[in-house]
Scaffold this active site. Sequence first.
Site, PDB file in Angstrom:
ATOM      1  N   CYS A 214     -16.016  51.707  93.077  1.00  0.00           N
ATOM      2  CA  CYS A 214     -17.075  52.387  92.328  1.00  0.00           C
ATOM      3  C   CYS A 214     -17.350  51.581  91.063  1.00  0.00           C
ATOM      4  O   CYS A 214     -16.422  51.259  90.313  1.00  0.00           O
ATOM      5  CB  CYS A 214     -16.632  53.798  91.990  1.00  0.00           C
TER       6      CYS A 214
ATOM      7  N   CYS B 278     -16.138  53.679  87.555  1.00  0.00           N
ATOM      8  CA  CYS B 278     -14.730  53.799  87.161  1.00  0.00           C
ATOM      9  C   CYS B 278     -13.937  52.549  87.519  1.00  0.00           C
ATOM     10  O   CYS B 278     -12.773  52.418  87.131  1.00  0.00           O
ATOM     11  CB  CYS B 278     -14.105  55.042  87.791  1.00  0.00           C
TER      12      CYS B 278
ATOM     13  N   CYS C 130     -31.842  56.233  96.567  1.00  0.00           N
ATOM     14  CA  CYS C 130     -31.943  54.845  96.133  1.00  0.00           C
ATOM     15  C   CYS C 130     -30.748  54.019  96.604  1.00  0.00           C
ATOM     16  O   CYS C 130     -30.688  52.814  96.372  1.00  0.00           O
ATOM     17  CB  CYS C 130     -32.045  54.787  94.620  1.00  0.00           C
TER      18      CYS C 130
ATOM     19  N   CYS D 281     -18.633  56.930  93.154  1.00  0.00           N
ATOM     20  CA  CYS D 281     -17.657  57.844  93.741  1.00  0.00           C
ATOM     21  C   CYS D 281     -17.912  59.281  93.270  1.00  0.00           C
ATOM     22  O   CYS D 281     -18.500  59.514  92.220  1.00  0.00           O
ATOM     23  CB  CYS D 281     -16.234  57.402  93.430  1.00  0.00           C
TER      24      CYS D 281
ATOM     25  N   CYS E 183     -32.501  52.910  86.999  1.00  0.00           N
ATOM     26  CA  CYS E 183     -32.910  53.631  88.211  1.00  0.00           C
ATOM     27  C   CYS E 183     -33.354  55.023  87.792  1.00  0.00           C
ATOM     28  O   CYS E 183     -32.635  55.728  87.079  1.00  0.00           O
ATOM     29  CB  CYS E 183     -31.762  53.734  89.207  1.00  0.00           C
TER      30      CYS E 183
ATOM     31  N   CYS F  28     -34.878  73.529  19.608  1.00  0.00           N
ATOM     32  CA  CYS F  28     -35.762  72.609  18.906  1.00  0.00           C
ATOM     33  C   CYS F  28     -36.938  72.171  19.764  1.00  0.00           C
ATOM     34  O   CYS F  28     -36.768  71.849  20.951  1.00  0.00           O
ATOM     35  CB  CYS F  28     -34.968  71.379  18.464  1.00  0.00           C
TER      36      CYS F  28
ATOM     37  N   CYS G 165     -47.230  71.872  21.908  1.00  0.00           N
ATOM     38  CA  CYS G 165     -48.585  71.380  22.171  1.00  0.00           C
ATOM     39  C   CYS G 165     -48.588  70.162  23.073  1.00  0.00           C
ATOM     40  O   CYS G 165     -49.645  69.680  23.458  1.00  0.00           O
ATOM     41  CB  CYS G 165     -49.314  71.055  20.872  1.00  0.00           C
TER      42      CYS G 165
ATOM     43  N   HIS H 146     -47.364  64.318  14.907  1.00  0.00           N
ATOM     44  CA  HIS H 146     -47.109  65.731  14.718  1.00  0.00           C
ATOM     45  C   HIS H 146     -46.635  66.008  13.294  1.00  0.00           C
ATOM     46  O   HIS H 146     -47.015  66.982  12.684  1.00  0.00           O
ATOM     47  CB  HIS H 146     -46.021  66.155  15.710  1.00  0.00           C
TER      48      HIS H 146
ATOM     49  N   CYS I  48     -49.546  71.965  15.364  1.00  0.00           N
ATOM     50  CA  CYS I  48     -49.738  72.520  16.701  1.00  0.00           C
ATOM     51  C   CYS I  48     -49.921  74.027  16.722  1.00  0.00           C
ATOM     52  O   CYS I  48     -50.204  74.608  17.745  1.00  0.00           O
ATOM     53  CB  CYS I  48     -48.623  72.085  17.655  1.00  0.00           C
TER      54      CYS I  48
END
Lengths: 484, 150
Positions: free
Chosen positions: A130, A133, A147, A152, A179, A301, A317, A324, A331
């Site tokens: 086979c 195996c 086919c 085995c 196949c 902050c 803002c 700033h 702001c």
Amino acid sequence: MAESLEEDYTYSGDDDDDDDDADPNDYYGDECMEEDQEPVDEREPDPEYFEYKCLTVSEAKTFLQRQVEELCSKLKVDKRSALVLLMSHGWLIAELENRTEQDISNLLIEKGVLARHVPQAKRSVCGTSCSVCLQRKPRDEMKALLCSHFFCKDCWCKQFEVLINNGIASDLQCMAIDCHIGAPEDFVLSFLHVETIRKKYDKFIFRDYIKSHYNLRFCPGTDCTMVAQADKPQSKRVDCSKCKTSFCFNCCGAYHAPTDCETVKKWLMKCADDSETANYISANTKDCPKCHACIEKNGGCNHMQCSRCKHDFCWVCMGDWKFHGTEYYECSRYKEKPDIVNECAQVKAREALKKYLFYHGRWENHARSLELEAVTLGNINKRIQEKVMKNEGTWIDWQYLLDAAALLAKCRYSLQYTYPYAYYLESGPRKKLFEYQQAQLEAEIENLSWKIERAEKYQRGDLQNQMNVAEKRRQTLFKDFFPT
Amino acid sequence: MSTSAGLPRRILKETQRLMAEPVAGISAIPAEDNARYFHVEITGPKDSPFEGGIFKLELFLPEEYPMAAPKVRFVTKIYHPNIDKLGRICLDILKDKWSPALQIRTVLLSIQALLSAPNPDDPLANDVAEQWKVNELAAINKVLTVLDMI
């Protein structure tokens, strides 16, 4: 007991169609009754109406068997060929019956039922080793498909076991390289000796049949084996007759009218992806005005420094901190155009997010209301029990409360699924109409919910009227927006 | 021989043959403590961008072997459209096209062939495949930089 009561109730002449029951005949029965009472309804068919049957496994198998036999006699082919042809064409016999003989044999070669060339006896027939195996075996232990690739028995058995355990069943093939000859069921079964693996094979084969079938669907209910069958596959509601799961026939997801399968899938994916995270991001973060990194404020902050691009800016803002400080607290003064914020593309993203959260919030809210109303239903049951015990009317007298709760659940469920629809609907008059009807429906549903929760204060007629109004609203919306 | 006790004859045979008749440009040596684990080296095929390189791979034969495909992974970093950053290989015979009649030898030969003929139309590493399609020369140059040969 409950069923007989329900029947009594229907006979009492109420036209509320509470179609919790999955039996399609009931649907039919309701329609007939409505025809008798309200001939107006006949002109516009119920957009949710859908004809289907729930089959048990053995009924489904019989049905498939019949289809195989039908094709066998039409094409004059054997059962195995018919089966493979049907599976590769969604079991649409109409697509196959008019093919030429040449066409069919080409198809059978392509699908690995027939061999392209009549193979000559291979060397391995004479030898007894086979090639899988690499062991010497007696000649009678060597088996092959048409086919003539001989292997085995032990190797065939192991191969099939491994593949079946991986969920492969209907497309088991020859073991030889390149196949594509398929292994028929009786060939596979001749190597399977363990009962559990035979059962598994049987189950997976059946699954493959159903999955490839254009008008059969498995019930998605947990551990449910029922199969729904419809004449025309459509995205309509199926209520499993066994486990009572209601699902969309087309996509097998939870029933989602008036939204269509594609849209609801997109929506659910979106929800699974980002709803919670997006929620948090939207509520707690802003984007750096320079590099658009997402920033979470973790102190009091307002002078922020982006940890990525080191840009200093004001959290309030969103302006550059450099300018700033020149004027104290600039702001706090209202400016016409907070242009820095408006210009960036990120604003658009946030806008999109806001829209999504709007719809998602409502979607979630109705889902939660549905859960809470299920609790209310439990309470109603308890109240009815108490009243009946105190001899305040019979069980049947209070049945309308349960009907009201069922209708409320149905309406609210539909309302929930209007939100994905609205989310993906393009702005325009159609969306306006949709939103108008949606609002109307929502208002009536809330009225109904209010009245059910305070059922003692309202007359039965009042409640029943409210039920009719809500259901009418639902149907109006469905007639306009849910394709028949 | 204690490590090979209980090992299927097929694996023993394959291992013996790999040692006795090695394939040109490929070496596969089983680990001392695990006969199902192989240290593999493939030399870059001649006339390919990978020529001159030596690529280390690991190959593991799962319990179901040969009914299930061996697990193979590049250990050496490689710039190739069908191999990703982790060294995983996109090759049909390692997935749905596996046949129990294939062997370690044939698998390694297929991988060697993949080095000669990258297939950017069936990519695993999308960025590499894109580069390979748009500008093959630049891609090949990248191969060489990864190989430390420029």
